[in-house]
Design an enzyme around this catalytic site. Structure first.
Site, mmCIF file in Angstrom:
data_model
loop_
_atom_site.group_PDB
_atom_site.id
_atom_site.type_symbol
_atom_site.label_atom_id
_atom_site.label_comp_id
_atom_site.label_asym_id
_atom_site.label_seq_id
_atom_site.Cartn_x
_atom_site.Cartn_y
_atom_site.Cartn_z
ATOM 1 N N GLU A 1 -26.951 73.602 40.824
ATOM 2 C CA GLU A 1 -26.167 74.528 40.016
ATOM 3 C C GLU A 1 -24.781 74.802 40.589
ATOM 4 O O GLU A 1 -24.469 75.917 40.999
ATOM 5 C CB GLU A 1 -26.942 75.829 39.818
ATOM 6 C CG GLU A 1 -28.271 75.561 39.137
ATOM 7 C CD GLU A 1 -29.125 76.811 39.006
ATOM 8 O OE1 GLU A 1 -28.667 77.882 39.385
ATOM 9 O OE2 GLU A 1 -30.246 76.677 38.523
ATOM 10 N N GLU B 1 -36.454 71.975 36.735
ATOM 11 C CA GLU B 1 -36.926 73.349 36.849
ATOM 12 C C GLU B 1 -37.171 73.924 35.466
ATOM 13 O O GLU B 1 -36.334 73.787 34.578
ATOM 14 C CB GLU B 1 -35.867 74.248 37.524
ATOM 15 C CG GLU B 1 -35.636 73.961 38.972
ATOM 16 C CD GLU B 1 -34.633 74.937 39.567
ATOM 17 O OE1 GLU B 1 -34.283 75.926 38.899
ATOM 18 O OE2 GLU B 1 -34.208 74.707 40.701
ATOM 19 N N GLU C 1 -62.670 83.687 0.200
ATOM 20 C CA GLU C 1 -61.210 83.706 0.281
ATOM 21 C C GLU C 1 -60.787 82.956 1.530
ATOM 22 O O GLU C 1 -61.409 83.103 2.585
ATOM 23 C CB GLU C 1 -60.638 85.135 0.421
ATOM 24 C CG GLU C 1 -60.610 85.936 -0.837
ATOM 25 C CD GLU C 1 -59.986 87.316 -0.626
ATOM 26 O OE1 GLU C 1 -59.204 87.491 0.331
ATOM 27 O OE2 GLU C 1 -60.298 88.220 -1.423
#
Ligand SMILES: *[C@@H]1O[C@H](CO)[C@@H](O)[C@H](O)[C@H]1NC(C)=O
Ligand SMILES: *[C@@H]1O[C@H](CO)[C@@H](O)[C@H](O)[C@H]1NC(C)=O
Ligand SMILES: *[C@@H]1O[C@H](CO)[C@@H](O)[C@H](O)[C@H]1NC(C)=O
Ligand SMILES: *[C@@H]1O[C@H](CO)[C@@H](O)[C@H](O)[C@H]1NC(C)=O
Length: 968
Positions: A226, A400, A845
């Site tokens: 990063e 990650e 139903e």
């Protein structure tokens, strides 16, 4: 039926495809590509996903990854190692920063962290148990070079990494090693940190040493983790060490140096090590994912695109495109600098030589992404230089991906399981459906660890670490077990029991479709004039704010005047039966037999005759919630006398309609009628029993029909199948719905062996169950001819009396309470078989709603019927359930109680703004007709099957009676 809105599914669920695809487009791959423009090719992706239906987006997908797919977990040195000054390690900027009180939440530090420095064997053991194929960790620079320079080498630090790497390799776990994950040696910060170009050489010398020392075993290197965070948070915003606050220019200068340092290290690897070691090397930027506010607005797409170019392109454009920053970035920063009267742009300029040096310096590409709650997802794309011409679809590694939860202990971490369940599924879709060349996935993180400014809260780990215990014991969370299973399966294969079953239902199986009186057929009565003929639903729906949009059932579908149109629809559906209900107050306006409304009764006679003429058998519900208001005014179901009133009403219908009606339902979903108080349930059951006995003794012999009650039941799964509390809660959830009203002690006789063990009541009303007397029990026992079941969905339960939850991966519908969970249908049918001694069952139903814009192509509903009816088929064929009939809900869009006309369940669309209330078939109508025509699902392998060929639709109405737009 309390849902009023459909929550938008968080976009994070579709994270991977949306995240990856623009990148794949943006970084088209040839080494000297022309500079990117805004909008870039990536905008195709937003455009594509903006036109995707929710169904396409949200359907869970099953499948597996290729055999050589690599699964892993990730960590980083400062977050797990501890041993901050052990054995000669030098201090890093993070050691010093976290030692200053107030810098980190709760005063936490990474001094000990998970103590991984002393736990190599334990960590490797846990990795083996997970079954991962790789482990991504980072090297602490100052543990290897305490002063940051290679004149001080710490052999203890090297030993530690050697032991870790050897342990991994011995267990066939591939190490993926990050060289720099934010913990700069303090000694290098002291000479200016990443603002100093001296760092380029120093980082290169550190990396060189690592390649030389570990490169015989490490084949996957990441230079910077990063880099934008390093540049921006460290030197711009200054929130992370070294806390330089100079947003205008320092981040650009730092990034410039980081890029050069990265390129230098890449070339060192390329020149000195690649030939002998044969690994790959990359840089890992991060991306905050950005969604255009309005995906259909090109300007928003452009804004999102520009954002991405700035954020990602900052580092990837130079490396993957042309050695330089994106044009839009150069242009914008340059312009602003000019406006500020600066002599040159704040964005530094690369020389031609530098551009050549930087371009193409990555074999692998990865990125991380953070959103407010969720967190790091990142991908890496491998970039082998030998395959340059095929780079339209590069291999991708996700390094990650994970979720942080703020909690002291989350060993039972359901939220995290749902996170991985949906995120990994998106990865699978990207691989299988979008053709993304995905090669690996790593979860963040291996274990709870030091989460930078947040200290030890929130937790991201697959393993819990007890930070209060000096031994830092690790405990696998339930998500670790879940992740291990995904790794073992190499993805998410379709469970055996979910495989589609081809086959037919028994001959004479009943196919039906249902409506209810108040929902479809109300004449245009004026309230004031007919106040004595109203039902409680008339009154309720006329009370402001009770129903969405203040809709009412005053006109609804006007079936009261549209017998012919309704029967036409039924004929095109090819149903053998039609389930409808009788409006008590239409037949007996004040609820009593004092006055019979012959016109009302005549409507039902005409409807029944029209059905029989079309060879469709009526299934009649006596009570579908619309109690005459006159009876409500004397206490409704709380007044004992109602038992007799109901019996008289039933008798009138047996007398007048019983020669033609052979299937009666006394009550529809008594549980919904009888939330509280319990006396209501008591009287409902007694009324049911009296009507049943009346029929049994007086009418059955000559009319020969069936009569029973129909209940609604969800299926319930324990939220955590290993937790006894959750298991008990699931069992109770299913039992309560059935027993609380219909089956209480021994009523109406379904209960195996007599009395169910319900204990203290149900979630709504614990401890308030009134007892039946012995003679009441005798009267109630055995009053059924079949088991009537309305079923729609499944819930997850945890702890008794806690509200149920749902699994995030379950498909939504137009109703908040209704998740598409076909597997629960079969389980419930099987449960009824076991619990009630194999009774004949009629499903009365089953169906699904939609909301919002009309779409005649209702894929969603077709999917629902296909999968639910298929589960019913499995129950019959594989489980021996005595299922006799199936009824879809509902024939046409109608008044859905509290939500008015907002939620649409119909096979036919009704145009409620058209005075003629025309009906038009949706695609599902034809689909259901096809299932009925084939009496199931013929195996395509044994085709062709003529039953699949229905008459073509879409002809003008005059020539195609199946197309219903007749107005009566
Ligand atoms: C994985 O296998 C596929 C074929 O199944 C192959 O094309 C690919 O190169 C392999 N990837 C790696 C990283 O070995
Ligand atoms: C119950 O209903 C009867 C009429 O059926 C009425 O006379 C009586 O007053 C009602 N009781 C209560 C408590 O409302
Ligand atoms: C139903 O009626 C039949 C015939 O009258 C009778 O034999 C049977 O006992 C009745 N069933 C119950 C549960 O009362
Ligand atoms: C209906 O939608 C599905 C899936 O979205 C699509 O494949 C199909 O072509 C559509 N059919 C029509 C008739 O538009």
């Amino acid at each position: 039926f309390v849902g009023f809105f459909l929550p938008k599914r968080p976009f994070v669920d579709i994270w991977l495809i949306t995240l990856l695809s623009p990148i794949v487009f943006m970084l088209c791959c040839l080494p000297n590509l022309p500079a990117s423009e805004v909008p870039s090719k990536a905008k195709v992706v937003w455009e594509k996903f903006s036109s995707q239906t929710n169904f396409e987006r949200d359907t869970y997908f099953y499948g597996t990854f290729p055999e050589n797919f690599t699964w892993g977990v990730s960590s980083s040195a400062y977050q797990v190692e501890g041993g901050w000054d052990a054995d000669g390690k030098g201090p890093s900027i993070w050691d010093n920063f976290s030692h200053v009180p107030g810098n980190i939440k709760n005063g936490d530090t990474g001094d000990i962290a998970c103590d991984s420095y002393n736990k190599v064997e334990e960590d490797v053991y846990l990795l083996r148990a997970l079954g991962v194929k790789n482990y991504r960790f980072s090297l602490s620079w100052s543990r290897i070079f305490p002063s940051g320079r290679n004149n001080s080498i710490n052999s203890h630090g090297i030993d530690y990494y050697n032991r870790l790497i050897d342990g991994l390799v011995a267990n066939n776990i591939t190490p993926i090693v990050t060289l720099y994950h934010w913990d700069l040696p303090q000694a290098l910060q002291d000479i200016g940190g990443w603002e100093s170009s001296a760092l380029i050489d120093l980082f290169d010398s550190f990396a060189d040493f690592c390649f030389q020392t570990f490169g015989d075993r490490v084949k996957f290197w990441i230079t910077f983790n990063e880099p934008q965070v390093i540049a921006w948070a460290g030197y711009g915003a200054g929130t992370l060490p070294p806390n330089v606050n100079d947003p205008g220019s320092a981040p650009y200068r730092v990034a410039h140096i980081l890029l050069k340092a990265h390129a230098r290290v890449y070339h060192t690897y390329d020149d000195k090590y690649r030939a002998s070691q044969g690994g790959v090397i990359a840089l890992c930027p991060n991306i905050d994912w950005v969604e255009p506010k309005t995906p259909s607005d090109p300007r928003d797409i452009e804004a999102a695109d520009r954002y991405l170019q700035f954020l990602v392109g900052w580092f990837t454009h130079p490396i993957f495109k042309n050695g330089d920053y994106p044009e839009v970035m150069k242009w914008k920063v340059g312009n602003r600098s000019e406006l500020q009267n600066l002599p040159s742009s704040r964005l530094p300029v690369f020389t031609a030589e530098e551009r050549d040096y930087i371009r193409g310096t990555a074999d692998v590409f990865c990125f991380n992404s953070y959103t407010s709650k969720i967190v790091t997802h990142s991908t890496t794309r491998s970039w082998p230089s030998s395959a340059i011409t095929e780079y339209g679809n590069p291999p991708i590694y996700i390094i990650e991906n994970g979720v942080g939860i703020k909690t002291k202990s989350d060993v039972d971490d359901n939220t995290r399981i749902f996170y991985y369940k949906t995120y990994i599924d998106e990865a699978l879709k990207a691989y299988k459906l979008d053709g993304v060349n995905l090669r690996g996935y790593n979860a963040w993180s291996f274990m709870d660890s030091f989460e930078w400014l947040n200290g030890y809260d929130p937790r991201f780990g697959l393993h819990q670490v007890d930070f209060d215990n000096p031994n830092r014991p690790r405990t696998p969370k339930r998500s670790a077990v879940y992740y291990a299973e995904i790794i073992r399966n190499n993805g998410i294969p379709l469970p055996k029991e979910d495989e589609f079953l081809y086959g037919e239902f028994p001959k004479n199986f009943w196919w039906s479709v249902a409506t209810a009186a108040y929902q479809v057929r109300k004449p245009r009565w004026t309230l004031k004039v007919y106040v004595d003929r109203l039902s409680i639903w008339d009154q309720f729906s006329h009370t402001p704010l009770k129903i969405s949009n203040d809709d009412t059932g005053d006109v609804a579908c006007d079936s009261y005047h549209k017998i012919e149109a309704d029967v036409e629809m039924l004929k095109s559906l090819k149903v053998s039966h039609y389930r409808f209900s009788i409006s008590w107050s239409r037949v007996l306006p004040d609820g009593t037999t004092r006055y019979i409304n012959e016109m009302g009764l005549n409507y039902y006679e005409r409807l029944i005759d029209a059905l029989l003429a079309a060879n469709i058998m009526p299934q009649v519900t006596l009570y579908h919630w619309d109690l005459p208001l006159a009876l409500q005014n004397v206490g409704g179901w709380e007044n004992d006398t109602i038992v007799q009133r109901f019996k008289e009403y039933a008798e009138l219908l047996f007398q007048r309609l019983g020669d033609k009606v052979k299937f009666w339902i006394t009550f529809n979903e008594p549980y919904n009628t009888a939330y509280s108080p319990y006396v209501v349930g008591h009287n409902l059951i007694k009324a049911h029993a009296e009507a049943w006995h009346l029929y049994n003794e007086t009418y059955r012999a000559k009319q020969g029909g069936l009569i029973s009650i129909t209940i609604n039941s969800d299926w319930a799964e324990p939220r955590n199948p290993y937790n006894q509390e959750d298991i008990d809660a699931a069992r109770q959830y299913v039992q309560v719905q059935r027993h609380a009203v219909t089956a209480l002690p021994a009523a109406p006789g379904f209960v195996r062996g007599g009395t169910p063990s319900l204990g203290a009541g149900d979630a709504q009303n614990p401890g308030q169950l009134p007892e039946f007397t012995e003679s009441e029990k005798q009267r109630i026992k055995g009053t059924y001819d079949y088991f009537g079941l309305n079923h729609y969905t499944t819930v997850l339960t945890y702890k008794i009396n806690y509200p149920a939850v749902t699994d995030r991966s379950w498909l939504n519908s137009g109703s908040i309470w209704l998740k598409v969970t076909p597997f629960g249908f079969r389980k419930l049918l099987r449960w009824i078989k076991e619990e009630y001694n194999n009774p004949p069952i009629y499903v009365t139903e089953n169906g699904v709603s939609e909301r919002g814009d009309l779409d005649f192509n209702d894929t969603w509903r077709m999917h629902y019927y296909r999968s639910y009816v298929n589960e019913a088929l499995k129950a019959v064929v594989l489980d021996g359930v005595d299922l006799r009939g199936y009824t879809a809900w509902t024939l046409m869009d109608n008044f859905e109680w509290a939500v008015g006309f907002d939620e649409k369940f119909g096979f036919y669309h009704v145009n409620f703004t058209d005075p003629e209330l025309r009906r038009h078939p949706k695609a599902s109508a034809r689909y259901y007709a096809q299932i009925i025509n084939c009496n199931g699902f013929p195996d395509p392998a044994t085709g062709p099957h003529p039953c699949l060929e229905l008459e073509p639709e879409g002809k003008p109405c005059s020539r195609n009676p199946a197309c219903v737009c007749i107005s009566l």
